[in-house]
Design a protein around this motif. Structure first.
Motif, PDB file in Angstrom:
ATOM      1  N   VAL A  55       2.897   6.174  -2.948  1.00 11.59           N
ATOM      2  CA  VAL A  55       3.976   7.029  -3.452  1.00 11.59           C
ATOM      3  C   VAL A  55       4.054   6.988  -4.978  1.00 11.59           C
ATOM      4  O   VAL A  55       4.318   8.008  -5.631  1.00 11.59           O
ATOM      5  CB  VAL A  55       5.324   6.619  -2.828  1.00 11.59           C
ATOM      6  CG1 VAL A  55       6.467   7.427  -3.413  1.00 11.59           C
ATOM      7  CG2 VAL A  55       5.287   6.779  -1.311  1.00 11.59           C
ATOM      8  N   ALA A  56       3.778   5.809  -5.565  1.00 12.52           N
ATOM      9  CA  ALA A  56       3.906   5.652  -7.014  1.00 12.52           C
ATOM     10  C   ALA A  56       2.773   6.313  -7.786  1.00 12.52           C
ATOM     11  O   ALA A  56       2.905   6.557  -8.992  1.00 12.52           O
ATOM     12  CB  ALA A  56       3.974   4.167  -7.367  1.00 12.52           C
ATOM     13  N   GLY A  57       1.641   6.546  -7.101  1.00 12.76           N
ATOM     14  CA  GLY A  57       0.548   7.230  -7.778  1.00 12.76           C
ATOM     15  C   GLY A  57      -0.575   6.331  -8.235  1.00 12.76           C
ATOM     16  O   GLY A  57      -1.359   6.711  -9.105  1.00 12.76           O
ATOM     17  N   ASP A  88       0.809  -1.224   0.000  1.00 11.65           N
ATOM     18  CA  ASP A  88       0.000   0.000   0.000  1.00 11.65           C
ATOM     19  C   ASP A  88       0.840   1.271   0.000  1.00 11.65           C
ATOM     20  O   ASP A  88       0.500   2.256  -0.679  1.00 11.65           O
ATOM     21  CB  ASP A  88      -0.975  -0.002   1.177  1.00 11.65           C
ATOM     22  CG  ASP A  88      -0.294  -0.243   2.522  1.00 11.65           C
ATOM     23  OD1 ASP A  88       0.920  -0.524   2.555  1.00 11.65           O
ATOM     24  OD2 ASP A  88      -0.992  -0.160   3.556  1.00 11.65           O
ATOM     25  N   ASN A  89       1.961   1.254   0.728  1.00 14.62           N
ATOM     26  CA  ASN A  89       2.805   2.455   0.757  1.00 14.62           C
ATOM     27  C   ASN A  89       3.505   2.711  -0.577  1.00 14.62           C
ATOM     28  O   ASN A  89       3.689   3.849  -0.983  1.00 14.62           O
ATOM     29  CB  ASN A  89       3.833   2.346   1.881  1.00 14.62           C
ATOM     30  CG  ASN A  89       3.192   2.500   3.254  1.00 14.62           C
ATOM     31  OD1 ASN A  89       2.180   3.177   3.396  1.00 14.62           O
ATOM     32  ND2 ASN A  89       3.763   1.855   4.256  1.00 14.62           N
ATOM     33  N   HIS A  90       3.892   1.619  -1.258  1.00 20.40           N
ATOM     34  CA  HIS A  90       4.464   1.773  -2.603  1.00 20.40           C
ATOM     35  C   HIS A  90       3.427   2.399  -3.548  1.00 20.40           C
ATOM     36  O   HIS A  90       3.738   3.291  -4.346  1.00 20.40           O
ATOM     37  CB  HIS A  90       4.908   0.426  -3.173  1.00 20.40           C
ATOM     38  CG  HIS A  90       5.968  -0.264  -2.379  1.00 20.40           C
ATOM     39  ND1 HIS A  90       5.709  -1.347  -1.588  1.00 20.40           N
ATOM     40  CD2 HIS A  90       7.298  -0.021  -2.254  1.00 20.40           C
ATOM     41  CE1 HIS A  90       6.824  -1.759  -1.013  1.00 20.40           C
ATOM     42  NE2 HIS A  90       7.808  -0.963  -1.398  1.00 20.40           N
ATOM     43  N   VAL A 101       6.082 -10.275 -10.225  1.00 20.20           N
ATOM     44  CA  VAL A 101       5.528  -9.036  -9.692  1.00 20.20           C
ATOM     45  C   VAL A 101       4.176  -9.336  -9.042  1.00 20.20           C
ATOM     46  O   VAL A 101       3.261  -9.844  -9.690  1.00 20.20           O
ATOM     47  CB  VAL A 101       5.349  -7.972 -10.788  1.00 20.20           C
ATOM     48  CG1 VAL A 101       4.661  -6.727 -10.216  1.00 20.20           C
ATOM     49  CG2 VAL A 101       6.686  -7.608 -11.416  1.00 20.20           C
ATOM     50  N   GLU A 102       4.063  -9.016  -7.766  1.00 20.65           N
ATOM     51  CA  GLU A 102       2.807  -9.168  -7.035  1.00 20.65           C
ATOM     52  C   GLU A 102       2.415  -7.808  -6.472  1.00 20.65           C
ATOM     53  O   GLU A 102       3.278  -7.000  -6.115  1.00 20.65           O
ATOM     54  CB  GLU A 102       2.958 -10.175  -5.896  1.00 20.65           C
ATOM     55  CG  GLU A 102       1.666 -10.402  -5.117  1.00 20.65           C
ATOM     56  CD  GLU A 102       1.776 -11.514  -4.084  1.00 20.65           C
ATOM     57  OE1 GLU A 102       0.724 -12.045  -3.680  1.00 20.65           O
ATOM     58  OE2 GLU A 102       2.908 -11.847  -3.665  1.00 20.65           O
ATOM     59  N   VAL A 103       1.109  -7.558  -6.388  1.00 19.21           N
ATOM     60  CA  VAL A 103       0.630  -6.289  -5.839  1.00 19.21           C
ATOM     61  C   VAL A 103      -0.410  -6.577  -4.769  1.00 19.21           C
ATOM     62  O   VAL A 103      -1.241  -7.485  -4.904  1.00 19.21           O
ATOM     63  CB  VAL A 103       0.047  -5.379  -6.955  1.00 19.21           C
ATOM     64  CG1 VAL A 103      -1.159  -6.017  -7.618  1.00 19.21           C
ATOM     65  CG2 VAL A 103      -0.297  -4.005  -6.403  1.00 19.21           C
ATOM     66  N   GLU A 104      -0.347  -5.817  -3.699  1.00 19.79           N
ATOM     67  CA  GLU A 104      -1.323  -5.935  -2.611  1.00 19.79           C
ATOM     68  C   GLU A 104      -2.471  -4.957  -2.840  1.00 19.79           C
ATOM     69  O   GLU A 104      -2.235  -3.781  -3.135  1.00 19.79           O
ATOM     70  CB  GLU A 104      -0.633  -5.632  -1.287  1.00 19.79           C
ATOM     71  CG  GLU A 104      -1.554  -5.608  -0.076  1.00 19.79           C
ATOM     72  CD  GLU A 104      -0.816  -5.175   1.172  1.00 19.79           C
ATOM     73  OE1 GLU A 104      -0.060  -5.995   1.723  1.00 19.79           O
ATOM     74  OE2 GLU A 104      -0.977  -4.002   1.579  1.00 19.79           O
ATOM     75  N   VAL A 105      -3.705  -5.445  -2.691  1.00 18.34           N
ATOM     76  CA  VAL A 105      -4.869  -4.572  -2.840  1.00 18.34           C
ATOM     77  C   VAL A 105      -5.766  -4.709  -1.620  1.00 18.34           C
ATOM     78  O   VAL A 105      -5.812  -5.756  -0.968  1.00 18.34           O
ATOM     79  CB  VAL A 105      -5.674  -4.898  -4.118  1.00 18.34           C
ATOM     80  CG1 VAL A 105      -4.795  -4.733  -5.357  1.00 18.34           C
ATOM     81  CG2 VAL A 105      -6.261  -6.302  -4.061  1.00 18.34           C
TER      82      VAL A 105
END
Length: 301
Positions: free
Chosen positions: A179-181, A174-176, A200-204
């Motif tokens: 900041v990344a937009g 979430d913090n990435h 590549v994994e992303v948290e939602v």
């Protein structure tokens, strides 16, 4: 389906871990209690026994503890890592100078009890979801300095490993994203930066973010703190996004993997798995695992 081979601990990794633990325990003067009460001529035999049901992990670390203190100590393992044991089962027999056996005892037991506890606790989680396709996986929440051996124990208990560190996969949290937009912007930047072998994994946090993530094509999506109903909806969104039938979805190659995390306990993991996710990550298997009760009983030679 082919059974996976048991995991491997590199000898060099074992040596470094055990040497550091022995130096911490023996300090500057060695085992002064043993030196003061037992003569150097005394010989002994000892047996390490399990006092409860469990899955064994850490045999080679225990072996290294005795060997590094005294190479003349004879070490006989009667079980192997990954074996299930019951109360009263003999795990290891050692024989040699009594001083050496007693000086190595605590470090050997510390590794064996802790890692067997991790393997045993993981096995309990894995048993709860064995009827599903989901796998329980550990996280980076490990005791400092013990990550590699704790992750080894997780695999012995039937779990799988998440990242070993910040350098072996990209997990956008979430913090990435803040900041990344945005979710898509963060994934696009990660894809542009990473090598072709880096996942590549992303948290939602919600289904809106999940839909945005699917459009950016990550390898995996981490569904954070979602209950079983939301997780089932997420699985259905993923299935429809890839145009798969319910029958084809589980084994489909190239689809986005779904990982659930947050509020995972031995009581909640079954319902989470039955929602249809692929992985369930929890720090409980490493950070909350009780030790397996193992004792060392000495017989004077």
């Amino acid at each position: 389906m082919t059974e996976p081979l048991r995991p491997v601990l590199l000898p060099l990794m074992v040596e470094d871990q055990v040497r550091a633990a022995l130096m911490e325990d023996l300090g500057r003067a060695g085992d002064i209690t043993t030196y003061a009460t037992i003569g150097p001529e005394k010989q002994a035999q000892a047996v390490l026994n399990s006092r409860e049901d469990g899955v064994i992990a850490g045999i080679e670390l225990a072996r290294a503890a005795f060997r590094l203190v005294d190479p003349s100590v004879v070490f006989e393992a009667r079980v192997a890592d990954g074996d299930r044991v019951k109360p009263g089962d003999a795990l290891i027999r050692v024989e040699g100078p009594a001083r050496s056996i007693l000086s190595a005892e605590r470090v050997a037991l510390n590794f064996l009890m802790h890692l067997s506890g991790v393997a045993t606790y993981t096995a309990g989680f894995a048993a709860e979801i064995a009827h599903t396709r989901a796998r329980v996986t550990c996280t980076r929440k490990t005791l400092p300095g013990l990550r590699a051996v704790e992750k080894y124990a997780v695999r012995l208990g039937g779990g799988s490993n998440h990242r070993f560190g910040l350098d072996d996969a990209i997990l956008i949290k979430d913090n990435h994203i803040a900041v990344a937009g945005g979710v898509a912007a963060a994934i696009d930047a990660a894809r542009a930066y990473a090598g072709h072998l880096v996942k590549v994994e992303v948290e939602v946090d919600n289904l809106h973010q999940m839909r945005e993530a699917l459009g950016a094509r990550p390898d995996a999506i981490l569904l954070d703190n979602m209950g079983p109903d939301l997780l089932r909806e997420a699985v259905e969104i993923n299935r429809q996004h890839h145009g798969l039938s319910s029958a084809d979805y589980p084994a489909a190659k190239g689809r986005v993997m779904l990982e659930a995390s947050g509020n995972v306990t031995i009581q909640t993991i079954r319902a989470i798995a039955e929602a249809g996710v692929d992985f369930i990550s929890t720090s409980k298997v490493t950070m909350a695992a009780p030790t397996l009760d193992i004792g060392l009983d000495v017989v004077i030679g």
